[in-house]
Scaffold this motif. Structure first.
Motif, short mmCIF file in Angstrom:
data_model
loop_
_atom_site.label_atom_id
_atom_site.label_comp_id
_atom_site.label_asym_id
_atom_site.label_seq_id
_atom_site.Cartn_x
_atom_site.Cartn_y
_atom_site.Cartn_z
N MET A 1 -2.51 -3.04 -5.53
CA MET A 1 -2.88 -1.88 -4.72
C MET A 1 -2.94 -0.60 -5.55
SD MET A 1 -3.61 -3.40 -2.08
CE MET A 1 -4.28 -1.91 -1.38
N TYR B 1 -9.14 -4.39 8.28
CA TYR B 1 -7.71 -4.30 8.01
C TYR B 1 -6.90 -4.72 9.24
CZ TYR B 1 -3.09 -2.40 7.36
OH TYR B 1 -1.73 -2.26 7.28
N TYR C 1 -6.68 -5.13 2.99
CA TYR C 1 -5.61 -4.87 2.04
C TYR C 1 -4.57 -5.99 1.99
CZ TYR C 1 -7.33 -0.06 1.60
OH TYR C 1 -8.10 1.03 1.35
N SER D 1 0.83 -1.21 0.00
CA SER D 1 0.00 0.00 0.00
C SER D 1 0.86 1.25 0.00
CB SER D 1 -0.93 0.00 1.22
OG SER D 1 -1.91 -1.01 1.11
#
Length: 318
Positions: free
Chosen positions: A275, A313, A226, A191
């Motif tokens: 991402m 997350y 993520y 990320s």
């Protein structure tokens, strides 16, 4: 050796938050007085390990060069230059870097003049005669606001293994440092790399756009998992420790080229690409002042097949 470097203790130490706050007077924050070094040394706890990584002189050399190199008209540009070199000079684990006492000591004992130089705010105007001052949080504060902690952590979170180039790019954007750095999701290396990739491509340019992207990423992080979308490799701790040990014989961080970071593993490119696509979709839908409103439902990004949107997350930092 500068006069200030010659007056420093040989090694870094730990200065408690409560003690640091006690000495952050207005005179110190305006640069009119230096913090009382002798008193601060008396209440600081020396770092137990005797290692070159805790030496004060190399850090003092870096901040002196940063002030000389960028001058008063380009202070913000010093961040991108100093961050990777500070990280490569004070070589430590994330656990060690989480001790705020180290950053307090750097700011009040080793380089209080740098804190004032870099973060001197605007005065209240000539009418009331009050001098500009640096905010107390720049001396002693969270990892994303304290002068030296934010640079070290930005270099740590945005580097790609031993490559500091992404961190240099990230630190060249003040909105990344002020907004993106504080997001928990930046512990997820793909990320963090994806944010820099969008900067590199010019997808995100202005401060408004960076802030809009940060808001979108943070909001989506409550539903998108993520780490499940873009798996990362576990850090190669042997490479990190080898890099830390090498400080005993390593030359000082170079001034004209980027230093080498720890060889603890590069970020999987496939995960970065995932991402980037995700963040591009989030940014396309994010409200940005001055930009036309995004389209309807047909334009909204569709989650990758098989990705759960319900698992929260999870922090993947180490």
């Amino acid at each position: 050796m500068s006069r200030k470097a010659a007056e420093l203790p040989d090694a870094l130490a730990l200065l408690p938050d409560t003690t640091a706050a006690k000495y952050l007077t207005r005179s110190v924050r305006t640069g009119q007085e230096e913090p009382p070094r002798v008193a601060l040394l008396r209440v600081s706890t020396p770092v137990e390990e005797h290692s070159a990584r805790w030496a004060t002189y190399p850090v003092r050399e870096l901040v002196d060069e940063a002030m000389r190199r960028f001058g008063n008209d380009a202070r913000a540009r010093a961040d991108a230059w100093l961050a990777p070199r500070l990280h490569a000079t004070i070589r430590m684990t994330r656990a060690e870097a989480s001790d705020t006492g180290l950053w307090n000591f750097l700011a009040l004992v080793v380089a209080p003049d740098y804190v004032v130089w870099r973060h001197l705010g605007k005065g209240r105007g000539k009418a009331d005669g009050e001098a500009a001052e640096a905010a107390a949080r720049r001396f002693s504060g969270r990892h994303d606001t304290q002068t030296f902690a934010r640079l070290w952590w930005a270099a740590e979170l945005f580097r790609d293994g031993d490559d500091y180039r992404p961190a240099e790019i990230a630190c060249g954007n003040q909105d990344v440092l002020n907004t993106v750095l504080r997001l928990d999701v930046m512990d997820h290396r793909p990320s963090a790399r994806a944010v820099v990739r969008l900067l590199e491509r010019g997808t995100v340019r202005t401060g408004r756009e960076v802030n809009a992207l940060a808001t979108a990423i943070n909001s989506a992080g409550a539903t998108l998992f993520y780490d499940g979308m873009a798996p990362d490799e576990e850090p190669e701790l042997d490479g990190l420790w080898e890099w830390i040990r090498d400080i005993e014989t390593a030359p000082p961080a170079p001034w004209e080229s980027l230093p080498d970071g720890p060889k603890d593993g590069r970020i999987p490119e496939s995960s970065v690409a995932t991402m980037v696509r995700c963040f591009e979709g989030l940014f396309a839908e994010a409200p940005v002042r001055g930009r036309p409103e995004p389209g309807g439902a047909a334009d909204k990004p569709v989650p990758a097949q098989g990705v759960s949107l319900e698992k929260p997350y999870a922090n993947s930092g180490w």
